[in-house]
Design a protein around this motif. Structure first.
Motif, PDB file in Angstrom:
ATOM      1  N   ASP A   9     151.637 -28.467  17.223  1.00  0.00           N
ATOM      2  CA  ASP A   9     150.509 -27.549  17.045  1.00  0.00           C
ATOM      3  C   ASP A   9     149.269 -28.374  16.703  1.00  0.00           C
ATOM      4  O   ASP A   9     148.982 -29.337  17.392  1.00  0.00           O
ATOM      5  N   GLN A  10     148.577 -28.045  15.618  1.00  0.00           N
ATOM      6  CA  GLN A  10     147.374 -28.809  15.254  1.00  0.00           C
ATOM      7  C   GLN A  10     147.678 -29.907  14.232  1.00  0.00           C
ATOM      8  O   GLN A  10     146.761 -30.493  13.679  1.00  0.00           O
ATOM      9  N   TYR A  11     148.953 -30.205  14.010  1.00  0.00           N
ATOM     10  CA  TYR A  11     149.353 -31.204  13.020  1.00  0.00           C
ATOM     11  C   TYR A  11     149.910 -32.446  13.696  1.00  0.00           C
ATOM     12  O   TYR A  11     150.332 -32.414  14.847  1.00  0.00           O
ATOM     13  N   ARG A  12     149.924 -33.540  12.917  1.00  0.00           N
ATOM     14  CA  ARG A  12     150.467 -34.802  13.401  1.00  0.00           C
ATOM     15  C   ARG A  12     151.140 -35.488  12.219  1.00  0.00           C
ATOM     16  O   ARG A  12     150.506 -35.793  11.220  1.00  0.00           O
ATOM     17  N   ALA A  13     152.432 -35.729  12.336  1.00  0.00           N
ATOM     18  CA  ALA A  13     153.176 -36.419  11.282  1.00  0.00           C
ATOM     19  C   ALA A  13     153.046 -37.915  11.475  1.00  0.00           C
ATOM     20  O   ALA A  13     153.121 -38.415  12.600  1.00  0.00           O
ATOM     21  N   ASP A  14     152.865 -38.634  10.379  1.00  0.00           N
ATOM     22  CA  ASP A  14     152.756 -40.088  10.477  1.00  0.00           C
ATOM     23  C   ASP A  14     154.079 -40.713  10.877  1.00  0.00           C
ATOM     24  O   ASP A  14     154.140 -41.523  11.798  1.00  0.00           O
ATOM     25  N   LEU A  15     155.153 -40.346  10.191  1.00  0.00           N
ATOM     26  CA  LEU A  15     156.481 -40.891  10.499  1.00  0.00           C
ATOM     27  C   LEU A  15     157.544 -39.810  10.377  1.00  0.00           C
ATOM     28  O   LEU A  15     157.539 -39.032   9.421  1.00  0.00           O
ATOM     29  N   ILE A  16     158.448 -39.788  11.330  1.00  0.00           N
ATOM     30  CA  ILE A  16     159.665 -38.977  11.254  1.00  0.00           C
ATOM     31  C   ILE A  16     160.823 -39.949  11.427  1.00  0.00           C
ATOM     32  O   ILE A  16     160.852 -40.732  12.381  1.00  0.00           O
ATOM     33  N   VAL A  17     161.748 -39.922  10.487  1.00  0.00           N
ATOM     34  CA  VAL A  17     162.930 -40.787  10.557  1.00  0.00           C
ATOM     35  C   VAL A  17     164.142 -39.899  10.781  1.00  0.00           C
ATOM     36  O   VAL A  17     164.382 -38.968  10.011  1.00  0.00           O
ATOM     37  N   GLN A  18     164.881 -40.174  11.842  1.00  0.00           N
ATOM     38  CA  GLN A  18     166.159 -39.504  12.071  1.00  0.00           C
ATOM     39  C   GLN A  18     167.235 -40.514  11.707  1.00  0.00           C
ATOM     40  O   GLN A  18     167.394 -41.540  12.368  1.00  0.00           O
ATOM     41  N   TRP A  19     167.938 -40.244  10.628  1.00  0.00           N
ATOM     42  CA  TRP A  19     168.953 -41.155  10.114  1.00  0.00           C
ATOM     43  C   TRP A  19     170.235 -41.051  10.937  1.00  0.00           C
ATOM     44  O   TRP A  19     170.452 -40.071  11.649  1.00  0.00           O
ATOM     45  N   ALA A  20     171.108 -42.019  10.815  1.00  0.00           N
ATOM     46  CA  ALA A  20     172.366 -42.049  11.569  1.00  0.00           C
ATOM     47  C   ALA A  20     173.241 -40.833  11.275  1.00  0.00           C
ATOM     48  O   ALA A  20     173.996 -40.391  12.140  1.00  0.00           O
ATOM     49  N   ASP A  21     173.116 -40.278  10.068  1.00  0.00           N
ATOM     50  CA  ASP A  21     173.917 -39.103   9.707  1.00  0.00           C
ATOM     51  C   ASP A  21     173.257 -37.792  10.124  1.00  0.00           C
ATOM     52  O   ASP A  21     173.665 -36.716   9.696  1.00  0.00           O
ATOM     53  N   GLU A  22     172.205 -37.886  10.960  1.00  0.00           N
ATOM     54  CA  GLU A  22     171.476 -36.733  11.502  1.00  0.00           C
ATOM     55  C   GLU A  22     170.600 -36.015  10.481  1.00  0.00           C
ATOM     56  O   GLU A  22     170.125 -34.918  10.734  1.00  0.00           O
ATOM     57  N   TYR A  23     170.377 -36.616   9.329  1.00  0.00           N
ATOM     58  CA  TYR A  23     169.383 -36.099   8.387  1.00  0.00           C
ATOM     59  C   TYR A  23     168.020 -36.611   8.841  1.00  0.00           C
ATOM     60  O   TYR A  23     167.920 -37.608   9.553  1.00  0.00           O
TER      61      TYR A  23
END
Length: 132
Positions: A9-23
């Motif tokens: 949408d109108q937002y932008r996340a700096d970092l998204i981390v998808q961990w090996a355990d799917e968290y």
């Protein structure tokens, strides 16, 4: 997996981390940005984009220490938990990691990044301690 500058949408996340355990972890990186409150809306947008429940999603905000009073003053308006990290926390954690079994290449990168954080962001000029 680490994603940078993730739009929704109108937002932008700096970092998204998808961990090996799917968290998932969402990290907003702030260096003097005064619009801290948008972190909440960005968090909601990203959690929705990735279709994650609250028990598999964690939010962080990385701030300069000088921004902490502004962040704390907003906490009465919070609708979700966003964990506070400071650049000092990052520096200390990287210094501790230098004692690990990481490769020399990683340690070289970390040492350089520590110098940038300490000298440019938190104002600690440790290199001056060695001058006479």
């Amino acid at each position: 997996m680490i994603l940078r500058e993730v739009p929704q949408d109108q937002y932008r996340a700096d970092l998204i981390v998808q961990w090996a355990d799917e968290y998932f972890s969402h990290i907003e990186v702030k260096v003097g940005d005064s619009n801290l409150f948008k972190t909440y809306a960005t968090s909601r947008a990203m959690q929705s984009k990735f279709g994650q429940s609250s028990d598999r999603w964690t939010d962080y905000i990385l701030l300069l220490s000088s921004q902490i009073p502004d962040w704390e003053s907003m906490q009465s308006h919070k609708d979700r938990t966003i964990h506070l990290l400071t650049w000092e926390d990052v520096s200390v954690s990287l210094r501790l990691a230098l004692q690990s079994n990481e490769s020399i290449l990683w340690k070289s990168w970390a040492y350089s990044f520590i110098g940038a954080i300490e000298q440019l962001l938190i104002g600690y000029n440790g290199h001056l301690l060695h001058e006479r």
